[in-house]
Write a protein that holds these residues in place. Structure first.
Motif, PDB file in Angstrom:
ATOM      1  N   PHE A   1       0.540  -1.114   0.375  1.00  0.00           N
ATOM      2  CA  PHE A   1       0.092   0.105   0.181  1.00  0.00           C
ATOM      3  C   PHE A   1       1.005   1.311  -0.324  1.00  0.00           C
ATOM      4  O   PHE A   1      -0.043   2.479  -0.005  1.00  0.00           O
ATOM      5  CB  PHE A   1      -1.087   0.121   1.097  1.00  0.00           C
ATOM      6  N   SER A   2       2.098   1.369  -0.495  1.00  0.00           N
ATOM      7  CA  SER A   2       3.014   2.445  -0.405  1.00  0.00           C
ATOM      8  C   SER A   2       2.811   2.623   0.851  1.00  0.00           C
ATOM      9  O   SER A   2       2.656   4.289   0.560  1.00  0.00           O
ATOM     10  CB  SER A   2       2.343   3.095  -1.189  1.00  0.00           C
TER      11      SER A   2
ATOM     12  N   THR B   1       4.467   5.769   4.035  1.00  0.00           N
ATOM     13  CA  THR B   1       5.164   6.445   4.002  1.00  0.00           C
ATOM     14  C   THR B   1       4.656   7.189   5.896  1.00  0.00           C
ATOM     15  O   THR B   1       3.974   6.289   5.997  1.00  0.00           O
ATOM     16  CB  THR B   1       5.092   8.195   3.747  1.00  0.00           C
TER      17      THR B   1
ATOM     18  N   SER C   1       0.716   6.943   6.482  1.00  0.00           N
ATOM     19  CA  SER C   1       0.156   6.964   5.882  1.00  0.00           C
ATOM     20  C   SER C   1       0.237   5.544   4.548  1.00  0.00           C
ATOM     21  O   SER C   1       0.919   5.072   4.137  1.00  0.00           O
ATOM     22  CB  SER C   1       0.431   8.341   4.699  1.00  0.00           C
TER      23      SER C   1
ATOM     24  N   GLU D   1      -1.394   4.208   1.268  1.00  0.00           N
ATOM     25  CA  GLU D   1      -2.878   4.864  -0.434  1.00  0.00           C
ATOM     26  C   GLU D   1      -3.658   3.137   0.053  1.00  0.00           C
ATOM     27  O   GLU D   1      -3.435   1.761  -1.317  1.00  0.00           O
ATOM     28  CB  GLU D   1      -1.778   4.271  -1.583  1.00  0.00           C
TER      29      GLU D   1
ATOM     30  N   VAL E   1     -10.182   7.384  -2.224  1.00  0.00           N
ATOM     31  CA  VAL E   1      -9.943   8.577  -3.039  1.00  0.00           C
ATOM     32  C   VAL E   1      -8.988   9.566  -2.309  1.00  0.00           C
ATOM     33  O   VAL E   1     -10.333   9.795  -1.825  1.00  0.00           O
ATOM     34  CB  VAL E   1     -11.085   8.867  -4.466  1.00  0.00           C
ATOM     35  N   ALA E   2      -8.350   9.763  -1.911  1.00  0.00           N
ATOM     36  CA  ALA E   2      -7.912  11.196  -0.480  1.00  0.00           C
ATOM     37  C   ALA E   2      -8.416  12.305  -0.999  1.00  0.00           C
ATOM     38  O   ALA E   2      -8.914  12.976  -2.536  1.00  0.00           O
ATOM     39  CB  ALA E   2      -6.226  11.426  -1.090  1.00  0.00           C
TER      40      ALA E   2
END
Length: 275
Positions: free
Chosen positions: A190-191, A193, A210, A212, A217-218
């Protein structure tokens, strides 16, 4: 936390006594769940969900002693188990074993655990002095438990050799990284950070994760002018200077006027943002 665009907020050491939890009024975080100690204002963890998070609450599990809290959420047809932990200052291995056992029987889907673990996992990197009061055997046992459950320390995965700390001990005048996010190893797709915030009024720094999430959708955030800046003479002077410089540069420019106007608005907005 709203300004930091946080959608799931985990708090530890809330010190709310059972039956005396204050009603938290927030126009941004509409859902709150608490785990409290029944006898005194000790321990305590809370989870808050931002109104912009499109979730469905499936289930919850609350520790009657105020050490952990689990929420099971459905977000875009995928289930996530969110856990908030606050381990004791001693006996962390035994406490974590009990919590992980509860979590295993409750968890479904992607697991995300966060909180104050009150121990370091890598002495040479997570402790400023390279020492700890926790026995090395206990640290080794904790790492084995996390490995067996395929839970990974996100910040350490992303910063394998970095040194940064989340806690300052006034008694020992030392820093250590006690606060962590643990996620299922397959959630690394989920990439993620992660970063550690600034230590300000608390002895712990906030940490941010964080992800993804698929299908999520952000939300778009719209910048708005702070009207009080118009009363700032320095700010007004900088805006006037920026406008003059822009007009001097583009007086003989052949760019279409509507495009020049949009560019000028970006320049002025930049001045306001810098202030």
């Amino acid at each position: 936390m709203h300004k930091e665009r946080v959608q799931i907020l985990l708090l530890q050491e809330t010190h709310f006594k059972r039956d005396h939890v204050p009603r938290i009024r927030s126009q941004h975080f509409h859902f709150w769940a608490h785990s409290t100690n029944p006898e005194s204002k000790l321990k305590g963890v809370s989870i808050a969900l931002h109104k912009s998070l499109p979730y469905v609450l499936v289930d919850s599990q609350v520790d009657p002693g105020g050490r952990y809290l689990f929420l099971k959420l459905r977000i875009h047809e995928r289930v996530y188990t969110i856990g908030n932990l606050y381990l004791p200052n001693s006996g962390q291995n035994q406490a974590l074993s009990g919590i992980l056992s509860k979590q295993e029987s409750f968890a479904e889907g992607v697991v995300l655990l966060g909180g104050d673990f009150n121990l370091v996992l890598e002495l040479s990197l997570d402790s400023f002095t390279g020492t700890t009061m926790v026995p090395r055997s206990a640290i080794s046992a904790v790492k084995q438990k996390l490995h067996a459950r395929r839970l990974v320390d996100v910040w350490r995965i992303l910063h394998p050799r970095d040194r940064d700390y989340t806690y300052y001990s006034p008694a020992h005048c030392s820093y250590s990284r006690l606060d962590k996010f643990l996620i299922s190893h397959h959630a690394l797709s989920f990439s993620p950070t992660a970063h550690i915030g600034t230590l300000v009024w608390s002895d712990h720094s906030p940490i941010f994760l964080s992800l993804e999430l698929p299908g999520l959708v952000a939300a778009e955030w719209t910048w708005r002018l702070n009207d009080f800046l118009l009363n700032d003479s320095v700010c007004r002077s900088d805006v006037e200077t920026a406008i003059k410089q822009f007009l001097d540069t583009h007086t003989l420019d052949e760019t279409a006027l509507p495009l020049q106007w949009e560019a000028l608005k970006c320049v002025i907005r930049g001045v306001f943002i810098s202030h």
